[in-house]
Design a protein around this motif. Structure first.
Motif, short mmCIF file in Angstrom:
data_model
loop_
_atom_site.label_atom_id
_atom_site.label_comp_id
_atom_site.label_asym_id
_atom_site.label_seq_id
_atom_site.Cartn_x
_atom_site.Cartn_y
_atom_site.Cartn_z
N LEU A 1 0.79 -1.22 0.03
CA LEU A 1 -0.02 0.15 0.04
C LEU A 1 0.93 1.21 -0.05
O LEU A 1 0.60 2.13 -0.61
N SER A 2 1.97 1.35 0.87
CA SER A 2 2.66 2.74 0.86
C SER A 2 3.37 2.75 -0.33
O SER A 2 3.26 3.97 -1.00
N VAL A 3 4.02 1.63 -1.19
CA VAL A 3 4.59 2.14 -2.33
C VAL A 3 3.73 2.24 -3.35
O VAL A 3 3.85 3.08 -4.29
N TYR A 4 2.52 1.44 -3.50
CA TYR A 4 1.76 1.64 -4.55
C TYR A 4 0.98 2.96 -4.64
O TYR A 4 0.74 3.53 -5.68
N ILE A 5 0.74 3.30 -3.32
CA ILE A 5 -0.01 4.65 -3.39
C ILE A 5 1.00 5.73 -3.44
O ILE A 5 0.58 6.80 -4.41
N GLY A 6 2.09 5.76 -2.95
CA GLY A 6 3.07 6.61 -3.42
C GLY A 6 3.39 6.78 -4.79
O GLY A 6 3.62 7.73 -5.27
N ILE A 7 3.68 5.58 -5.46
CA ILE A 7 3.99 5.67 -6.91
C ILE A 7 2.70 6.42 -7.72
O ILE A 7 3.12 7.21 -8.54
N ASN A 8 1.48 6.02 -7.30
CA ASN A 8 0.58 6.62 -8.17
C ASN A 8 0.22 8.03 -7.95
O ASN A 8 -0.35 8.68 -8.57
N LEU A 9 0.53 8.46 -6.47
CA LEU A 9 0.59 9.88 -6.26
C LEU A 9 1.52 10.49 -7.01
O LEU A 9 1.25 11.73 -7.73
N TYR A 10 2.65 10.03 -7.20
CA TYR A 10 3.82 10.59 -8.25
C TYR A 10 3.24 10.69 -9.46
O TYR A 10 3.30 12.05 -10.23
N LEU A 11 2.60 9.53 -10.16
CA LEU A 11 2.25 9.87 -11.50
C LEU A 11 0.95 10.58 -11.61
O LEU A 11 1.05 11.30 -12.61
N ALA A 12 0.12 10.95 -10.62
CA ALA A 12 -0.85 11.82 -10.75
C ALA A 12 -0.47 13.24 -10.61
O ALA A 12 -0.88 14.12 -11.39
N VAL A 13 0.50 13.61 -9.86
CA VAL A 13 1.05 14.81 -9.83
C VAL A 13 2.09 15.41 -10.68
O VAL A 13 1.90 16.28 -11.46
#
Length: 528
Positions: free
Chosen positions: A179-191
């Motif tokens: 969850l930490s890595v998956y959310i972090g990655i998708n947060l980066y892709l969104a921003v």
């Protein structure tokens, strides 16, 4: 302009490493749980640049780990001085070098990434909607299997949600690291890339909703109670070393402090008195005798109760000191007879031995500040009255795969876990809180109460839901009397199958995503 950009990038990765450390506790009330997601977003962002140079990947990783080391392991300077005898600047230099070995899974991840980039470069295209899942899954597998001296993982800060962590009993820490890595990655892709992808957020929200829907972790069924007396004697390192080096007056002083605290007036007689790791400074020979020396045996018979002690046990009669002793825990009954013994099996590299296999016996002749303990051979199931427990000594509690093996090698399931440790080597810093924080995960994963008994702090009782009942704080000389409620429970799914549960979850996740993509119109697939 290019130099400014490069320096800003370096500062960003340094900040990411610091955030990683800050997501773990600095005190009993201070840690920044969401920081772990930002740290993941910062670190894994570089793996979406297919043109990034290998040198840059390694440099960014070293800077990230440097920040993690500075903020998270600053207490090592005290440890290296107190335990290793190194004074400034040597202890500071060695602490800084620790950044290089603090988390080897980062280097393995880079190696795997570079291999994929060479063999399957198209897989790393941003249009590959399976890339975030693949990166997060690869990370979790490497994090789970890579040997580490102090395994503080991306999933651990989610302990902030206890007692609503029932998924820990099924998946262990891996689901939360994912969850930490998956959310972090998708947060980066969104921003950064403006990718408005719905699926990752649907997955994250669904997991959290399921977790909260399941409610608090709570045991059901018949319980029994055992009265414990935990004795935190707060023995200073100087006195402790003198007592272990055979100075008779020092040894007697240590024993007398523990005896005095243990025999303090009580409202209800304890069923078990617990002393911490290596608290009894004499060397026993349990393969020769089944009782403790007279200075202790007469006291135990007078107390008329069971004792669980951290001590030393002779491993061999050789003249040299190499692997001659075990770091040991013994259960002594009311008649002062040793009923069972556990020898520590997971030894601390560079503290209780060296990781160089057959070469260690040669290093032992020239290196003076390492104990070179012998390694234990058996998994012990301790029993007294109608209770039973397993013992974990010091850092053994940090390794879930070891605890799984321990529990799965027993014929019956224990009712609780006792973790004996001595954190006095780490000073009045955050190590004690970090060590306790990580230990709490074993109670969660295996649905067992955890009794943590230390010399200087933090002595604590942790429920199977990850919540503390009571504690004795740092550097306090106190006793803690508590009625511990126990029961016979079933092995958790995580105990039975380990990381296989998580891998099955990933297979279902990828299958679901594939099905969604297959059934969406082409123009909508960017927003699945």
């Amino acid at each position: 302009m290019k130099i400014i950009t490069e320096n800003l990038n370096k500062i960003t990765y340094l900040f990411g490493g610091i955030l990683y450390a800050l997501s773990f506790p600095f005190s009993d009330s201070f840690h920044i749980f969401p920081a772990i997601i930002i740290a993941a977003a910062i670190y894994f962002s570089q793996f979406f640049d297919r043109e990034i140079k290998t040198k840059t990947l390694i440099t960014n990783t070293l800077i990230f780990l440097w920040g993690y080391n500075i903020a998270g392991y600053y207490w090592l300077t005290f440890t290296l001085r107190e335990f290793g005898g190194l004074t400034p600047p040597f202890n500071i230099i060695l602490w800084q070098l620790f950044s290089l070995i603090i988390a080897p899974q980062f280097y393995i991840f880079i190696a795997v990434y570079l291999f994929i980039r060479k063999k399957k470069p198209d897989f790393l295209n941003l249009r590959n909607r399976f890339l975030p899942i693949s990166i997060a899954t690869l990370w979790v597998i490497l994090e789970y299997y890579t040997p580490q001296q102090f395994p503080a993982l991306f999933g651990h800060p989610w302990l902030a949600l206890a007692p609503k962590l029932k998924l820990a009993q099924v998946f262990g820490t891996p689901i939360y690291s994912f969850l930490s890595v998956y959310i972090g990655i998708n947060l980066y892709l969104a921003v950064k890339h403006r990718l408005r992808i719905k699926f990752p957020w649907l997955v994250a929200i669904s997991i959290l909703l399921v977790q909260f829907f399941l409610g608090d972790i709570a045991n059901k069924g018949e319980t029994s109670s055992t009265r414990l007396r935990l004795v935190q004697a707060n023995i200073g390192n100087d006195l402790k070393l003198k007592s272990e080096n055979g100075i008779q007056l020092a040894s007697s002083e240590v024993v007398n402090i523990f005896k005095k605290l243990s025999s303090k007036e009580f409202e209800k007689k304890p069923d078990l008195v617990i002393w911490p790791e290596t608290s009894y400074p004499r060397i026993l020979s349990t393969f020769k005798r089944d009782s403790v020396p007279y200075e202790l045996s007469s006291f135990i018979r007078k107390m008329e109760t069971n004792f669980f002690l951290g001590t030393y046990d002779l491993a061999s009669n050789r003249a040299d000191l190499f692997e001659q002793q075990y770091n040991t825990a013994v259960l002594v009954d009311k008649n002062a007879k040793i009923t069972d013994t556990y020898h520590k099996r997971v030894l601390i590299p560079f503290g209780e031995g060296l990781p160089f296999g057959p070469l260690n016996k040669y290093f032992a002749k020239v290196i003076q500040n390492i104990s070179f303990f012998a390694t234990g051979k058996k998994y012990t199931h301790f029993k007294y009255d109608d209770q039973s427990f397993i013992a974990l000594i010091c850092y053994e509690v940090l390794f879930p795969r070891y605890v799984r093996d321990y529990l799965n090698n027993l014929k019956a399931r224990p009712k609780f876990i006792i973790n004996l440790t001595n954190d006095s080597w780490y000073g009045r810093y955050s190590e004690q809180e970090q060590h306790l924080f990580l230990a709490k995960w074993r109670a969660l994963e295996f649905n067992l109460p955890l009794v943590r008994m230390t010399n200087t702090g933090i002595t604590s009782i942790i429920q199977p839901n990850g919540i503390e009942l009571k504690r004795i704080g740092n550097y306090k000389q106190e006793i803690l009397d508590i009625d511990l409620n126990t029961q016979v429970t079933e092995a958790t799914p995580y105990q039975r199958y380990g990381i296989l549960n998580f891998l099955l979850f990933i297979i279902l996740l990828i299958t679901s995503k594939f099905f969604i993509l297959k059934n969406l119109p082409l123009e909508d697939r960017a927003y699945e």
